[in-house]
Design a protein around this motif. Structure first.
Motif: not given
Length: 505
Positions: A357-361, A436-444, A455-457
């Protein structure tokens, strides 16, 4: 033998004995964990940021060794750039043990290190205080209100060593104003003649005094330390949110972003005249753009914004994110940073669905021409009654980036904006979102490098674009937060690059 405390830790203990003695034992018990949490964040920075006095990095028998410009050697465990649980309780500088982040930075003797070390000591003590005040197993009980989820983010920034540094706040003030201590804060009101203010949007009548004056909400810390209580009237009660200076009124209505001229984590926060000038146009523009995303993204609209032409005296009223969750249908909305305290988010299947959801948006919005600063505080997720991620909510537009060239290429109107929000620099746009999104929100949210790789895949299934290719094939940007604190002469953000688990480097 107990490990010796820092002066900051002892100062907090002494003040706590006066203002809240019942918390003393819990604070003392929390210190060890707080030291490891801050030291873990510092080790991440030392291992990955381009610090000028780190001249080499090499494998060590038990992890990683940093080769320093003065010939010394700093050793620690294998660093995990996405770890959110403490795993470092000791680092060795030329064989000598260091268990406190501030102590280590002083021993390193780097430029501006003394100031940074003091902040690290304060961050450690404040983090222990934050943890000490938590009720048992709070994260396992459903929150009753949206603001309660915000107040469950106890440890602050997941990667910044200054995760809980609040210079200028006494222990009494932290207990009275910090969200993790769950206070109710009494905001003040400062009357200012309307002709002396810049107002954008619709400033409500309840915040006018009928005599041609604006009633401007002010934080009590600001009233005491900056305004010196001058002209401050009694205002209204509110719950502090993650950002500390943004609050949800107890009686409901728009959230209030106040000017709070204190250093929080990295920088002194205020509300610039530029952000007031652009607030209404920016809000309307982003709301229109979000409508193109099939209901998967909502923007919290800026209701009104005002400044008395001073960064110390300004406020923004913003829609509460819960407007975009159907409470009657059992939906709820959580800031991404609060997912760590929500047990269902710990499953790999849930994280994969949220990542899709987050990546697509966010990547679609970037393709259209807007890079969100989608970290765990600004980005929220609406959940179904059974906990499935349904759609996103984004708040605080003050630091997004807009590309006129991309907007035009997509046949979209360019808003009448100028200044720092506007850029066509692809590197800047990608850094803003990816950092912010990748190395921040999704990583955390993932909490470890191995989980983040899974997750990144999810990005591999997204439509092929130049931005997606950069995400899949290049190194990933992250703010060099420690480098920035040690480089006060450099303005703006500085960056590090992390290896990409999908690209193999």
């Amino acid at each position: 033998m107990p490990f010796p405390s820092s002066a900051a830790e002892e100062a907090v203990a002494a003040e706590l004995a006066t203002v809240r003695p019942a918390l003393g034992p819990a604070y003392a018990a929390a210190l060890s964990g707080a030291r490891a949490a801050v030291l873990t964040r510092l080790w991440r920075a030392l291992a990955f940021e381009p610090l000028p006095w780190v001249v080499g990095r090499e494998a060590a028998p038990d992890g990683l060794a940093l080769l320093l410009a003065d010939g010394r050697r700093l050793e620690g465990p294998p660093p995990d750039p996405y770890a959110t649980r403490p795993y470092v309780d000791e680092l060795l500088l030329d064989g000598r043990s260091h268990r406190r982040a501030g102590q280590l930075v002083r021993a390193l003797g780097v430029p501006h290190g003394e100031e940074f070390a003091a902040e690290l000591d304060a961050s450690t003590a404040s983090l222990a205080l934050s943890r000490a005040g938590q009720p048992p197993a709070a994260g396992d009980r459903p929150a009753r209100a949206a603001w309660e989820w915000e107040q469950r983010v106890v440890d602050g920034h997941p990667y910044h060593p200054n995760c809980r540094s609040r210079p200028g706040f006494s222990v009494a003030e932290e207990l009275a104003y910090a969200p993790e201590h769950r206070p109710v804060v009494e905001l003040g009101l400062v009357p200012v003649r309307a002709e002396e203010c810049l107002v954008t949007g619709d400033w409500p009548e309840r915040l006018r005094d009928g005599g041609g004056r604006i009633l401007l909400p002010v934080h009590p810390w600001q009233a005491a330390h900056v305004l010196k209580h001058e002209r401050v009237r009694t205002g209204f009660a509110a719950h502090p949110l993650m950002a500390l200076r943004t609050l949800a009124p107890v009686d409901g209505g728009p959230h209030v972003k106040t000017a709070l001229s204190a250093r929080l984590t990295s920088s002194v926060r205020d509300i610039s005249a530029y952000s007031i000038e652009t607030a209404a146009v920016l809000s309307a523009f982003l709301q229109g753009l979000a409508d193109r995303l099939d209901g998967r993204l909502h923007i919290t609209r800026t209701v009104g914004a005002v400044t008395a032409y001073s960064p110390d005296l300004a406020a923004v009223l913003r829609e509460p994110p819960e407007l975009y969750a159907d409470a009657a249908a059992g939906e709820r909305v959580l800031p991404v940073a609060a997912l760590a305290s929500w047990p269902p988010a710990r499953s790999a299947a849930w994280q994969a669905r949220f990542a899709r959801l987050a990546l697509s948006v966010c990547l679609r919005l970037l393709e259209l021409g807007v890079a969100l600063e989608a970290h765990g505080q600004n980005l929220l997720v609406v959940l179904s009654p059974d906990g499935a991620p349904l759609r996103l909510v984004y708040r605080d537009l003050a630091d997004i980036r807009i590309s006129p060239a991309r907007l035009r290429a997509n046949g979209l109107p360019v808003p009448p904006l100028s200044g720092r929000l506007v850029t066509d620099d692809v590197a800047v746009l990608r850094r803003k979102l990816f950092g912010s999104l990748l190395t921040g929100a999704l990583g955390a949210t993932a909490g470890s490098a191995a989980a983040f790789a899974e997750v990144l895949s999810e990005a591999a299934a997204l439509p092929a674009t130049a931005d997606t290719a950069a995400l899949l094939e290049g190194r990933l940007p992250t703010k060099a937060l420690t480098l920035m604190r040690l480089s006060p002469e450099v303005t703006g953000d500085q960056w590090a690059e992390l290896s990409n688990p999908l690209a193999g480097g």
